[in-house]
Design an enzyme around this catalytic site. Structure first.
Site, PDB file in Angstrom:
ATOM      1  N   MET A 164       0.806  -1.147  -0.110  1.00 24.04           N
ATOM      2  CA  MET A 164      -0.096   0.088  -0.009  1.00 24.04           C
ATOM      3  C   MET A 164       0.943   1.334   0.077  1.00 24.04           C
ATOM      4  O   MET A 164       0.632   2.269   0.316  1.00 24.04           O
ATOM      5  CB  MET A 164      -0.914  -0.123   1.146  1.00 24.04           C
ATOM      6  CG  MET A 164      -1.963  -1.324   1.245  1.00 24.04           C
ATOM      7  SD  MET A 164      -3.423  -0.973   2.009  1.00 24.04           S
ATOM      8  CE  MET A 164      -2.825  -0.746   3.762  1.00 24.04           C
ATOM      9  N   HIS A 175       9.575  -3.528   3.312  1.00 22.95           N
ATOM     10  CA  HIS A 175       9.148  -3.629   2.143  1.00 22.95           C
ATOM     11  C   HIS A 175      10.309  -3.904   1.059  1.00 22.95           C
ATOM     12  O   HIS A 175      10.133  -4.771   0.458  1.00 22.95           O
ATOM     13  CB  HIS A 175       8.240  -2.507   1.435  1.00 22.95           C
ATOM     14  CG  HIS A 175       7.314  -1.951   2.152  1.00 22.95           C
ATOM     15  ND1 HIS A 175       6.856  -0.816   3.123  1.00 22.95           N
ATOM     16  CD2 HIS A 175       5.918  -2.692   2.015  1.00 22.95           C
ATOM     17  CE1 HIS A 175       5.544  -0.932   3.440  1.00 22.95           C
ATOM     18  NE2 HIS A 175       5.102  -2.053   3.131  1.00 22.95           N
ATOM     19  N   GLY A 230       5.233 -10.131   3.797  1.00 16.14           N
ATOM     20  CA  GLY A 230       6.190  -9.983   5.186  1.00 16.14           C
ATOM     21  C   GLY A 230       5.456 -10.965   6.233  1.00 16.14           C
ATOM     22  O   GLY A 230       4.244 -11.068   6.401  1.00 16.14           O
ATOM     23  N   LYS A 287       5.478  -9.955   9.113  1.00 15.95           N
ATOM     24  CA  LYS A 287       5.050  -8.958  10.442  1.00 15.95           C
ATOM     25  C   LYS A 287       3.404  -9.268  10.359  1.00 15.95           C
ATOM     26  O   LYS A 287       2.782  -8.991  11.185  1.00 15.95           O
ATOM     27  CB  LYS A 287       5.384  -7.579  10.049  1.00 15.95           C
ATOM     28  CG  LYS A 287       5.017  -6.777  11.437  1.00 15.95           C
ATOM     29  CD  LYS A 287       5.179  -5.326  11.143  1.00 15.95           C
ATOM     30  CE  LYS A 287       3.780  -4.928  11.284  1.00 15.95           C
ATOM     31  NZ  LYS A 287       3.069  -4.020  10.544  1.00 15.95           N
TER      32      LYS A 287
HETATM   33  O1  PAF Z   1      -0.140  -5.562   3.363  1.00 11.18           O
HETATM   34  C1  PAF Z   1      -0.381  -4.722   2.998  1.00 11.18           C
HETATM   35  O2  PAF Z   1       0.272  -3.664   2.743  1.00 11.18           O
HETATM   36  C2  PAF Z   1      -1.830  -5.035   2.345  1.00 11.18           C
HETATM   37  O3  PAF Z   1      -2.809  -5.748   3.268  1.00 11.18           O
HETATM   38  C3  PAF Z   1      -1.714  -5.585   0.991  1.00 11.18           C
HETATM   39  C4  PAF Z   1      -1.316  -7.071   0.982  1.00 11.18           C
HETATM   40  C5  PAF Z   1      -0.981  -4.718   0.045  1.00 11.18           C
HETATM   41  C6  PAF Z   1      -3.245  -5.736   0.237  1.00 11.18           C
HETATM   42  O4  PAF Z   1      -3.806  -4.465   0.305  1.00 11.18           O
END
Ligand code: PAF
Length: 280
Positions: A30, A37, A147, A149
């Site tokens: 997101m 990330h 992840g 987490k």
């Molecule tokens: O973990 C996230 O950032 C969100 O839940 C995801 C997997 C991108 C789905 O919108």
């Protein structure tokens, strides 16, 4: 690196890569990218010929009163991180592309979603499962990296891949932590410096519980007590501390199979989650 905001263009590029015999990895995000990330992205770039990172703040997974509007967005910074990591496509669709006004089809995982965050964020995992399914259908990756987490989310996505026969290889990436142990999260940005310091009690508690477990403690109640006390002693409000088996995510009293000890706690108005895996 290309930045693409339409489903059609991603499909076209995917088709070309298929013709060229390339494997494709997808890291759904997101945005608000941080080192956590970046570690997932690096893993994906290493494993797949081509890497797609999706950046989409998915309204369907935020409940009323949650932080959808306030969720940090910084596309330029995120694109820069992706370029540095060797990403091939950043896919950042508009909400109206992903959810046309008459959108009416949802994906619901019915077992693993029930407890932990699912119990406190009704509809959250329905939103996650739906958007992840859509992203899988658009990008058609060979592998995907999530992840640790967000352990419950990761287990749900693994189940989704199996149950709906996506044929996508699932990779679980380690949690990345700040030097003081706090798991990296976009929501850490909401914390005041004092809250930020107190929030380290989550991982301190989990670490203490894990070390008791290693010394032979198998009683969940005892481990949960240790974590709860650590957080409460630092003015945190515990939403849940649970020990669940990793197969079904059922709460367990005695730990005799691979388990996850998961926490959600508030510091001020900021809700943080974290977990450790326990291997008997
Ligand atoms: O973990 C996230 O950032 C969100 O839940 C995801 C997997 C991108 C789905 O919108």
């Amino acid at each position: 690196m290309q930045t693409i905001d339409t489903i059609e263009s991603v499909r076209e590029q995917r088709a070309q890569w298929r013709e060229q015999g390339m494997t494709v990895g997808l890291v759904p995000t997101m945005g608000c990218l941080h080192e956590g990330h970046r570690a997932l992205i690096r893993d994906c770039v290493y494993r797949a010929d081509k890497t797609v990172v999706s950046i989409f703040v998915n309204p369907a997974q935020f409940g009323p009163g949650e932080d959808y509007e306030a969720y940090p967005r910084n596309m330029e910074h995120d694109k820069n991180d992706c370029a540095q990591e060797g990403v091939d496509i950043v896919f950042s669709p508009q909400v109206r592309q992903m959810y046309p006004p008459d959108f009416s089809t949802w994906v619901v995982e019915e077992t693993l979603s029930r407890g932990l965050c699912g119990a406190f964020r009704p509809g959250h995992f329905k939103g996650v499962a739906t958007v992840v399914t859509k992203l899988f259908n658009v990008v058609q990756p060979d592998l995907t990296v999530f992840g640790k987490k967000d352990a419950q989310q990761a287990l749900i996505v693994q189940r989704l891949i199996r149950d709906l026969n996506f044929g996508i290889r699932f990779v679980l990436g380690e949690t990345v932590r700040a030097e003081d142990g706090l798991a990296l999260s976009c929501r850490n940005e909401y914390l005041t410096p004092a809250q930020r310091t107190r929030a380290t009690s989550i991982y301190r508690g989990l670490t203490e519980a894990k070390s008791l477990f290693r010394q032979g403690e198998r009683n969940s109640a005892e481990l949960k007590r240790v974590v709860t006390e650590a957080i409460q002693a630092n003015a945190g409000r515990v939403e849940y501390v649970e020990v669940n088996d990793r197969q079904h995510l059922h709460a367990v009293e005695q730990i005799d199979a691979p388990a996850v000890m998961a926490v959600a706690a508030y510091f001020g108005n900021t809700r943080l989650i974290d977990n450790v895996f326990l291997e008997p």
